[in-house]
Design an enzyme around this catalytic site. Structure first.
Site, PDB file in Angstrom:
ATOM      1  N   GLU A  27       0.860  -1.180   0.000  1.00 52.15           N
ATOM      2  CA  GLU A  27       0.000   0.000   0.000  1.00 52.15           C
ATOM      3  C   GLU A  27       0.898   1.232   0.000  1.00 52.15           C
ATOM      4  O   GLU A  27       2.050   1.176   0.451  1.00 52.15           O
ATOM      5  CB  GLU A  27      -0.882  -0.030   1.262  1.00 52.15           C
ATOM      6  CG  GLU A  27      -1.834   1.138   1.374  1.00 52.15           C
ATOM      7  CD  GLU A  27      -2.880   0.941   2.484  1.00 52.15           C
ATOM      8  OE1 GLU A  27      -2.721   0.037   3.313  1.00 52.15           O
ATOM      9  OE2 GLU A  27      -3.860   1.704   2.493  1.00 52.15           O
ATOM     10  N   ASN A 173     -12.352  -1.809  -0.525  1.00 49.35           N
ATOM     11  CA  ASN A 173     -11.598  -2.317   0.625  1.00 49.35           C
ATOM     12  C   ASN A 173     -12.250  -1.827   1.919  1.00 49.35           C
ATOM     13  O   ASN A 173     -12.559  -0.631   2.050  1.00 49.35           O
ATOM     14  CB  ASN A 173     -10.155  -1.786   0.582  1.00 49.35           C
ATOM     15  CG  ASN A 173      -9.403  -2.039   1.884  1.00 49.35           C
ATOM     16  OD1 ASN A 173      -8.968  -3.158   2.145  1.00 49.35           O
ATOM     17  ND2 ASN A 173      -9.259  -1.011   2.711  1.00 49.35           N
ATOM     18  N   GLU A 174     -12.451  -2.727   2.839  1.00 50.58           N
ATOM     19  CA  GLU A 174     -13.035  -2.369   4.152  1.00 50.58           C
ATOM     20  C   GLU A 174     -14.136  -1.317   3.988  1.00 50.58           C
ATOM     21  O   GLU A 174     -14.100  -0.243   4.591  1.00 50.58           O
ATOM     22  CB  GLU A 174     -11.944  -1.906   5.125  1.00 50.58           C
ATOM     23  CG  GLU A 174     -10.971  -3.023   5.473  1.00 50.58           C
ATOM     24  CD  GLU A 174     -10.034  -2.751   6.653  1.00 50.58           C
ATOM     25  OE1 GLU A 174     -10.070  -1.641   7.205  1.00 50.58           O
ATOM     26  OE2 GLU A 174      -9.285  -3.665   7.009  1.00 50.58           O
ATOM     27  N   TYR A 240      -6.176  -8.685  11.882  1.00 49.47           N
ATOM     28  CA  TYR A 240      -4.950  -8.218  12.527  1.00 49.47           C
ATOM     29  C   TYR A 240      -4.974  -8.633  13.991  1.00 49.47           C
ATOM     30  O   TYR A 240      -6.052  -8.687  14.592  1.00 49.47           O
ATOM     31  CB  TYR A 240      -4.843  -6.689  12.438  1.00 49.47           C
ATOM     32  CG  TYR A 240      -4.549  -6.191  11.040  1.00 49.47           C
ATOM     33  CD1 TYR A 240      -3.268  -6.259  10.516  1.00 49.47           C
ATOM     34  CD2 TYR A 240      -5.557  -5.648  10.240  1.00 49.47           C
ATOM     35  CE1 TYR A 240      -2.983  -5.798   9.232  1.00 49.47           C
ATOM     36  CE2 TYR A 240      -5.289  -5.192   8.950  1.00 49.47           C
ATOM     37  CZ  TYR A 240      -3.999  -5.264   8.457  1.00 49.47           C
ATOM     38  OH  TYR A 240      -3.726  -4.816   7.192  1.00 49.47           O
ATOM     39  N   GLU A 291      -5.779  -9.194   3.977  1.00 52.62           N
ATOM     40  CA  GLU A 291      -4.900  -8.475   4.907  1.00 52.62           C
ATOM     41  C   GLU A 291      -4.869  -9.291   6.184  1.00 52.62           C
ATOM     42  O   GLU A 291      -5.921  -9.598   6.753  1.00 52.62           O
ATOM     43  CB  GLU A 291      -5.420  -7.064   5.213  1.00 52.62           C
ATOM     44  CG  GLU A 291      -5.309  -6.116   4.046  1.00 52.62           C
ATOM     45  CD  GLU A 291      -5.702  -4.674   4.399  1.00 52.62           C
ATOM     46  OE1 GLU A 291      -5.506  -4.249   5.557  1.00 52.62           O
ATOM     47  OE2 GLU A 291      -6.214  -3.996   3.494  1.00 52.62           O
ATOM     48  N   GLN A 338       2.348  -5.785   5.708  1.00 53.77           N
ATOM     49  CA  GLN A 338       2.552  -5.409   4.306  1.00 53.77           C
ATOM     50  C   GLN A 338       4.016  -5.658   3.970  1.00 53.77           C
ATOM     51  O   GLN A 338       4.875  -5.368   4.799  1.00 53.77           O
ATOM     52  CB  GLN A 338       2.216  -3.948   4.076  1.00 53.77           C
ATOM     53  CG  GLN A 338       0.792  -3.568   4.401  1.00 53.77           C
ATOM     54  CD  GLN A 338       0.454  -2.121   3.966  1.00 53.77           C
ATOM     55  OE1 GLN A 338       1.238  -1.415   3.354  1.00 53.77           O
ATOM     56  NE2 GLN A 338      -0.744  -1.701   4.323  1.00 53.77           N
TER      57      GLN A 338
HETATM   58  O1  AHR Z   1      -2.781  -2.369   6.380  1.00 56.01           O
HETATM   59  C1  AHR Z   1      -3.108  -1.147   6.968  1.00 56.01           C
HETATM   60  C2  AHR Z   1      -4.592  -0.826   6.903  1.00 56.01           C
HETATM   61  O2  AHR Z   1      -5.290  -1.747   7.680  1.00 56.01           O
HETATM   62  C3  AHR Z   1      -5.210  -0.952   5.543  1.00 56.01           C
HETATM   63  O3  AHR Z   1      -5.044   0.188   4.780  1.00 56.01           O
HETATM   64  C4  AHR Z   1      -6.658  -1.170   5.872  1.00 56.01           C
HETATM   65  O4  AHR Z   1      -7.334  -1.896   4.895  1.00 56.01           O
HETATM   66  C5  AHR Z   1      -6.611  -1.883   7.205  1.00 56.01           C
HETATM   67  O5  AHR Z   1      -7.473  -1.326   8.124  1.00 56.01           O
END
Ligand code: AHR
Length: 492
Positions: A27, A173-174, A240, A291, A338
């Protein structure tokens, strides 16, 4: 020393472990793209047409199969036409989410070239939040159309003689968050609009919808598609995890991070169940975890979301890759967040300095699984009472494992993670449906679970080759505390 056991059912196939499960995500955030990948043609840092040579080589070495771009949150504020054509005429834009400006030097051509150099498939995430179906359709036409249309001509004018053939397209995305704060029904309506025009032009493309780890979003979104399963191929989720300081963590936080990773097991079960009650047997829809990773509290916008990457993070990555292998009949792609310098990156750079993280070596170790047939395993080990950051507790088994077999049935691959902080394991491995002739082992281990690589100590955590006792249908492997071991077993 504690005991653990693993039964590998060689004849009980789960499915193919798509190489795409070992994918990556980049990103325009911090120093991921700028510096990590794009250094520019005039840089003293070795590069191929502006793209950092060592980054390409490192990703090639782990056979990185797919790279997702341009975001992330960045994607729903990205207008692709800003990033094509002569670089000195590209507009400089505010990077809305990540607090700086973007000169658009790294756009579609640079991204596709980067993917080609690595040997990875490009996966583009289109802008739904602030974009239009027409803009997304024009991007697909620009990338893939082989006729004489305006956008195909433009691509050729900009040096892309042949179509880029981008197969993978994310539609937002999201979108429940930074991608427009949609309600699931609203996103379903937007998705139907976007996908209608994209599908018409991209018959061979694979379209990925934005899903969630909550059942509510997935259910309401999928119901909102009103049976238009022709418009969706995959549903994406993000996961995450976090617990404590990046390097200075407590024993409890060591286990908490690993236990948080297991949430993906519940996420995938939820996604499968929700797809079953909505799409049912009408069409197989894969789940893409586009992600995932450990996101330490030290990774903040001001520092470009850079964080250290310890052996604990490597164990977390191995735990997740075992989960993906074990869910390979559902998970069709996954992308670690990432690739360079941001979050759980596999590569770090500081100007000219370049090094690989502990997590990189997990991808290196797990490589032999790619493309194999995932087979069922039954692991038994003691559990540790892990307290998660939300206060709940979870019995975390000390042993994580997955196994696969090659197409000819000549070789099995067994990955084993000893998630104990301090106890070595003696693991009895039993092959059901096969017998071992010989084997080899590769292991990631360091004295401390907080060990991490740096410019000064690039090999503080690096794999070592080892012996494997594989012989017959049962043998024992020693697994040191906080280690990842991958066995390659030659079958008789
Ligand atoms: O990876 C960082 C961010 O985390 C991304 O931009 C987003 O999609 C997620 O919330």
């Amino acid at each position: 020393m504690a005991d653990a056991s693993l039964v590998v059912h060689l004849d009980d196939a789960i499915g193919t472990i798509s190489p795409l499960l070992y994918g990556h995500f980049i990103e325009h955030l911090g120093r991921c793209v700028d510096e990590g990948i794009w250094v520019g043609e005039d840089s003293p840092i070795p590069n191929v047409g502006g793209i950092r040579t060592r980054t390409v080589e490192a990703l090639k070495a782990i056979a990185a199969p797919v790279i997702r771009w341009p975001g992330g949150c960045f994607a729903d504020d990205y207008h692709w036409q800003d990033g094509v054509g002569p670089r000195d005429r590209r507009p400089r834009r505010v990077n809305l989410w990540w607090g700086n400006e973007d000169d658009n030097a790294f756009g579609t051509h640079e991204f596709v070239r980067f993917c080609r150099l690595v040997g990875a498939e490009p996966y583009i995430c289109a802008n739904v939040g602030s974009g239009t179906p027409a803009e997304a359709k024009a991007w697909l036409e620009y990338c893939n159309y082989d006729g004489d249309s305006h956008y195909a001509r433009l691509r050729r004018e900009h040096g892309g003689a042949e179509p880029f053939d981008v197969k993978w397209w994310g539609i937002g995305n999201e979108n429940w968050g930074c991608g427009g704060h949609f309600e699931p029904e609203e996103y379903a309506a937007a998705y139907r609009r976007f996908a209608t025009y994209l599908r018409q032009l991209g018959k061979r493309c694979r379209f990925v919808a934005c899903g969630h780890t909550t059942r509510d979003w997935n259910l309401r979104f999928l119901q909102g598609l009103r049976g238009r399963w022709d418009l969706i191929d995959h549903l994406s989720i993000h996961r995450y995890v976090q617990a404590g300081h990046e390097t200075d963590f407590t024993d409890a936080e060591f286990y908490a991070v690993l236990s948080e990773c297991i949430r993906l097991d519940d996420d995938l079960r939820q996604a499968r169940g929700t797809l079953d009650v909505t799409v049912g047997g009408a069409k197989p829809i894969g789940v893409i975890v586009d992600e995932w990773g450990v996101w330490h509290p030290q990774a903040r916008a001001a520092g470009g979301h850079v964080q250290e990457n310890t052996l604990r993070d490597a164990l977390a990555a191995a735990t997740v890759l075992d989960l993906f292998n074990n869910w390979c009949d559902l998970v069709t792609m996954a992308n670690l967040a990432q690739t360079v310098n941001v979050l759980q990156s596999v590569i770090r750079t500081e100007g000219e300095a370049f090094w690989l993280t502990a997590t990189y070596y997990v991808f290196d170790l797990y490589r032999p699984h790619m493309g194999n047939t995932g087979v069922r395993t039954v692991a038994e080990s003691d559990v540790v009472d892990a307290k998660r950051p939300d206060g709940s507790t979870h019995d975390l088994p000390l042993l994580s494992a997955s196994a696969s077999a090659d197409a000819k049935g000549r070789r099995a691959v067994v990955s084993l993670v000893n998630r104990s902080l301090d106890a070595d394991l003696e693991c009895c491995i039993r092959l059901d449906g096969g017998s071992a002739q010989s084997g080899s082992a590769r292991r990631l281990w360091a004295e401390s679970a907080s060990a991490h690589n740096s410019a000064q100590r690039p090999d503080a955590v690096a794999p070592v080759e080892g012996d494997c006792a594989a012989s017959g249908s049962e043998w024992t492997e020693p697994l040191p505390a906080h280690s990842v071991t991958v066995l390659q077993v030659n079958l008789t």
